[in-house]
Design an enzyme around this catalytic site. Structure first.
Site, PDB file in Angstrom:
ATOM      1  N   THR A 227       0.854  -1.192   0.000  1.00 40.87           N
ATOM      2  CA  THR A 227       0.000   0.000   0.000  1.00 40.87           C
ATOM      3  C   THR A 227       0.888   1.238   0.000  1.00 40.87           C
ATOM      4  O   THR A 227       1.954   1.252   0.617  1.00 40.87           O
ATOM      5  CB  THR A 227      -0.940   0.022   1.223  1.00 40.87           C
ATOM      6  OG1 THR A 227      -0.155  -0.023   2.418  1.00 40.87           O
ATOM      7  CG2 THR A 227      -1.887  -1.162   1.201  1.00 40.87           C
ATOM      8  N   ASP A 260      -5.412  -0.002   8.034  1.00 37.47           N
ATOM      9  CA  ASP A 260      -6.335  -1.004   8.596  1.00 37.47           C
ATOM     10  C   ASP A 260      -7.650  -1.018   7.818  1.00 37.47           C
ATOM     11  O   ASP A 260      -8.258  -2.083   7.617  1.00 37.47           O
ATOM     12  CB  ASP A 260      -6.621  -0.695  10.069  1.00 37.47           C
ATOM     13  CG  ASP A 260      -5.342  -0.674  10.893  1.00 37.47           C
ATOM     14  OD1 ASP A 260      -4.419  -1.441  10.573  1.00 37.47           O
ATOM     15  OD2 ASP A 260      -5.275   0.124  11.848  1.00 37.47           O
ATOM     16  N   SER A 299     -13.373   7.078  11.297  1.00 35.27           N
ATOM     17  CA  SER A 299     -13.209   7.651   9.941  1.00 35.27           C
ATOM     18  C   SER A 299     -13.672   6.708   8.834  1.00 35.27           C
ATOM     19  O   SER A 299     -13.723   7.105   7.668  1.00 35.27           O
ATOM     20  CB  SER A 299     -11.729   7.987   9.715  1.00 35.27           C
ATOM     21  OG  SER A 299     -10.955   6.806   9.569  1.00 35.27           O
TER      22      SER A 299
END
Ligand code: RIB
Length: 317
Positions: A227, A260, A299
């Site tokens: 990522t 995550d 979030s």
């Protein structure tokens, strides 16, 4: 008997976050502009992200017999997770002290607390009790021996495993052997490869990853995803090629827990049968959305948006 096909083992924290212009240097005190108490921990974050993406998720972890433990139970129950293997133990719960600077960069110190009391035996037993297990997800914020036991049990049951190598630590061969998908950011992949004896350039760029990822997957013996923050993610599946996906740039407010969010969405999309390229795109889309809001779990896209995000993942590839 828990019957979720997606099981996440890991830590659950309460995140104590101070928002400030810049983090203090050693010996310095700086004044913050804001403060929040939120729900975090890489394990719990990934479980919550997967549940909000629409998956039925069981969480294996430990929390303390304190007020933070009560908060974790309330939050994870509200998210609809199966919590049969979330045990309460004497002592403090896991906690993270977080600084988020203007622009979204963060520094995190974690005290494992109750999460540090997970044992290999309890982890193996908990995983084995999931008779419908299809995918097990773990990270490295709990004892590596516990991670190894959980992954080995899942693989012996014929399930796939996802290992998010966060925080950045070398991963022993015993863990790699039982890893189907290894997900790392650019810092973590360099650490993992170094531990496996693979030399990488100092700067892990999109070009470096694109050129190297096939060899890295071969060396590590698993499917690999790296990522890259606002540059999306690159994945390689041996025999099925390399895929890079990135999305429109956003203005990042807070990047805590974005990795995550990616892992949870990716796992949830795989469980529901999306091809891995779409699952990767779905992880990028959700994580990119999450950095526009404050906090970790607070979030993530809401459960009511799951279908909208799934459709975007399907349309993106
Ligand atoms: O990945 C972000 C998480 O790391 C935070 O929620 C914090 O609790 C730490 O575990």
């Amino acid at each position: 008997m828990p019957n979720a096909p997606l099981v996440v083992i890991g830590n659950a924290n309460v995140d104590l976050t101070t928002y400030l212009q810049r983090a203090p240097e050693r010996g310095e005190t700086v004044l913050g502009q804001n403060f929040s108490i939120g729900m975090g921990g890489k394990g719990a974050n990934q479980a919550v992200a997967a549940a909000r993406a629409g998956a039925q998720v069981s969480f294996i972890g430990r929390i303390g017999e304190d007020a933070f433990g009560d908060m974790v139970i309330t939050a994870l129950t509200t998210e609809g997770l199966e919590l049969e293997h979330l045990a309460r133990v004497p002592g403090p719960s896991g906690v993270a002290s977080i600084y988020v600077e203007d622009g979204g960069a963060n520094r995190i110190a974690v005290f494992a607390g109750a999460s540090g009391t997970l044992t290999q035996e309890s982890a193996a037993q908990a995983v084995a009790s999931h008779t419908d297990l299809k995918i097990l997800v773990s990270q490295l914020e709990i004892d590596q021996r516990v991670v190894a036991a959980a992954l080995a049990t899942a693989r012996a049951m014929g399930a796939h495993t996802i290992l998010n190598t966060a925080p950045a630590l070398a991963v022993p061969e015993g863990i790699l052997r039982n890893t189907t998908w290894l997900i790392a950011n650019e810092v973590e992949i360099a650490t993992v490869l170094g531990g496996a004896g693979v030399t990488t350039p100092q700067e892990i760029t999109v070009d470096v990853i694109t050129a190297g990822i096939e060899g890295w997957a071969l060396a590590l013996g698993c499917h690999v995803i790296v990522t890259l923050g606002d540059q999306g993610a690159i994945g390689h599946v041996p025999g099925d090629g390399t895929f890079h996906f990135s999305t429109e740039p956003v203005t990042a407010q807070d990047t805590v827990g974005a990795g995550d969010c990616f892992v949870g969405y990716f796992a949830a999309h795989l469980i529901e049968g999306l091809p891995w390229r779409n699952a990767l795109a779905g992880g990028v889309l959700a994580a990119s959305d999450s950095v526009t809001r404050a906090g970790a779990q607070s979030s993530y896209p809401k459960r009511s948006q799951a279908e909208q995000f799934r459709n975007r993942a399907l349309d993106s590839v």
